[in-house]
Design a protein around this motif. Structure first.
Motif, short mmCIF file in Angstrom:
data_model
loop_
_atom_site.label_atom_id
_atom_site.label_comp_id
_atom_site.label_asym_id
_atom_site.label_seq_id
_atom_site.Cartn_x
_atom_site.Cartn_y
_atom_site.Cartn_z
N TRP A 1 -4.27 -19.51 2.79
CA TRP A 1 -5.67 -19.28 3.48
C TRP A 1 -5.47 -18.10 4.63
CZ3 TRP A 1 -10.28 -21.63 2.06
CH2 TRP A 1 -10.36 -22.54 1.10
N ASN A 2 -4.70 -17.02 4.31
CA ASN A 2 -4.26 -16.32 5.26
C ASN A 2 -5.08 -14.86 4.63
OD1 ASN A 2 -3.41 -13.72 7.17
ND2 ASN A 2 -1.31 -14.65 6.64
N TYR A 3 -6.17 -14.49 5.49
CA TYR A 3 -6.92 -13.12 4.81
C TYR A 3 -6.02 -11.85 4.88
CZ TYR A 3 -8.32 -11.36 9.56
OH TYR A 3 -8.36 -10.74 10.73
N LYS A 4 -5.10 -11.95 5.57
CA LYS A 4 -4.01 -10.67 5.81
C LYS A 4 -3.17 -10.87 4.78
CE LYS A 4 -4.51 -9.31 10.34
NZ LYS A 4 -3.54 -9.02 11.62
N SER B 1 2.83 -7.59 -6.32
CA SER B 1 1.91 -7.10 -7.10
C SER B 1 0.90 -6.30 -6.62
CB SER B 1 1.42 -8.58 -7.57
OG SER B 1 0.61 -9.12 -6.60
N GLY B 2 0.59 -6.33 -5.22
CA GLY B 2 -0.21 -5.70 -4.38
C GLY B 2 -1.57 -6.64 -4.36
N ALA B 3 -1.40 -7.92 -4.76
CA ALA B 3 -2.85 -8.76 -4.45
C ALA B 3 -2.96 -9.00 -3.05
CB ALA B 3 -2.49 -10.07 -4.80
N TYR B 4 -4.12 -9.14 -2.67
CA TYR B 4 -4.49 -9.08 -1.07
C TYR B 4 -5.56 -10.26 -0.92
CZ TYR B 4 -5.57 -7.53 3.42
OH TYR B 4 -5.83 -7.45 4.68
N GLY B 5 -5.10 -10.64 0.36
CA GLY B 5 -6.16 -11.58 0.85
C GLY B 5 -5.90 -12.98 0.40
N ILE B 6 -7.22 -13.99 0.83
CA ILE B 6 -7.02 -15.34 0.65
C ILE B 6 -7.11 -15.65 -0.81
CG2 ILE B 6 -8.46 -17.34 0.71
CD1 ILE B 6 -9.40 -16.49 3.53
N PRO B 7 -7.91 -15.01 -1.73
CA PRO B 7 -8.05 -15.31 -3.10
C PRO B 7 -6.83 -14.42 -3.87
CG PRO B 7 -9.87 -14.03 -2.68
CD PRO B 7 -9.24 -14.16 -1.20
N GLN B 8 -6.21 -13.65 -3.14
CA GLN B 8 -5.19 -12.79 -3.75
C GLN B 8 -5.74 -11.89 -4.73
OE1 GLN B 8 -1.22 -12.53 -2.68
NE2 GLN B 8 -2.90 -12.60 -1.29
N ALA B 9 -6.71 -11.03 -4.67
CA ALA B 9 -7.44 -10.12 -5.25
C ALA B 9 -6.52 -9.15 -5.97
CB ALA B 9 -8.80 -9.64 -4.67
N THR C 1 -15.94 -12.56 3.67
CA THR C 1 -15.97 -12.15 2.66
C THR C 1 -15.32 -12.19 1.52
OG1 THR C 1 -16.90 -10.05 4.19
CG2 THR C 1 -16.11 -9.65 2.00
N GLN C 2 -13.92 -12.38 1.78
CA GLN C 2 -13.15 -12.79 0.84
C GLN C 2 -13.21 -14.20 0.24
OE1 GLN C 2 -8.92 -12.56 2.65
NE2 GLN C 2 -9.05 -10.44 3.17
N ILE C 3 -13.69 -14.97 0.76
CA ILE C 3 -13.98 -16.30 0.32
C ILE C 3 -15.34 -16.15 -0.76
CG2 ILE C 3 -14.99 -18.51 0.85
CD1 ILE C 3 -13.03 -18.59 3.47
N LYS C 4 -16.13 -15.50 -0.19
CA LYS C 4 -17.30 -15.16 -1.06
C LYS C 4 -17.05 -14.68 -2.34
CE LYS C 4 -20.77 -14.72 2.73
NZ LYS C 4 -21.50 -13.79 3.33
N TRP C 5 -16.15 -13.38 -2.34
CA TRP C 5 -15.66 -12.94 -3.58
C TRP C 5 -15.05 -13.93 -4.28
CZ3 TRP C 5 -11.21 -11.71 -5.94
CH2 TRP C 5 -11.31 -10.93 -6.75
N GLY C 6 -13.94 -14.37 -3.74
CA GLY C 6 -13.06 -15.53 -4.40
C GLY C 6 -13.86 -16.49 -5.22
#
Length: 192
Positions: A127-130, A136-144, A163-168
């Motif tokens: 749950w770390n937004y950073k 892989s280069g995945a980023y954010g909470i959902p690892q986009a 924003t990350q949670i909404k997208w995820g």
């Protein structure tokens, strides 16, 4: 005294001066009643229990270690995620509980789906937004992957956990239908 002449026996003189013949050890063992193996096992267990009890009484008491007043409490080093992706848990400016509460508040069915989402994103990013996966280069909470995909939910995708949670959640809904289905997929193949 002189041997009685019988094989396996010898003569003894009693206190009253009379002679007695004593059998040797082999004869004595043969004459002794057989010992039940169950009784032997019970005695062995009893002795082991007594030894463990004695050791427990004699061992130094274990309990909380007391430190002098004002000593800082040691903290644990941050763990890496369990799948070896290298996503650090340190440096998260938003506590995971805050991000989780927000996710729960915008979910369609948190009573049945939040537990799966929690496990999924604990595994992915803690749950770390950073969180950033260097391999892989995945980023954010959902690892986009890539992280810039999250721009569709807001220009602040790099710095805003909401924003990350909404997208995820939108990604999970579009691709898997529910967080539990996404979690099942992640468990079976290692990613979602």
């Amino acid at each position: 005294m002189v041997g009685a002449g019988a094989v396996g026996a010898f003569a003894l003189t009693g206190d009253d001066g009379t002679s007695k013949v004593a059998p040797d050890a082999a004869d004595a063992a043969a004459a002794a009643p057989a010992i039940d193996p169950k009784v032997l096992e019970e005695q062995r267990r009893s002795l082991a229990k007594d030894r463990a009890s004695r050791e427990a009484r004699e061992a130094p008491a274990k309990g909380p270690r007391l430190m002098p007043r004002g000593t800082p409490i040691p903290t644990k080093k941050p763990k890496k995620d369990s799948d070896g992706g290298g996503v650090p848990t340190e440096g998260n400016p938003v506590p995971a509980g805050v991000a989780q509460a927000y996710a729960k508040s915008i979910m369609d069915d948190p009573s049945t789906q939040f537990g799966c989402l929690q496990k999924l994103w604990n595994k992915e990013s803690h749950w770390n937004y950073k969180a950033s996966n260097p391999s892989s280069g995945a980023y954010g909470i959902p690892q986009a992957l890539p992280g810039s995909k999250m721009a569709s939910a807001g220009a602040d995708w790099k710095t805003n956990y909401k924003t990350q949670i909404k997208w995820g959640l939108g990604y999970i809904d579009d691709r898997y239908g529910t967080p539990c289905k996404a979690w099942q997929h992640s468990q079976s193949v290692g990613w979602y």
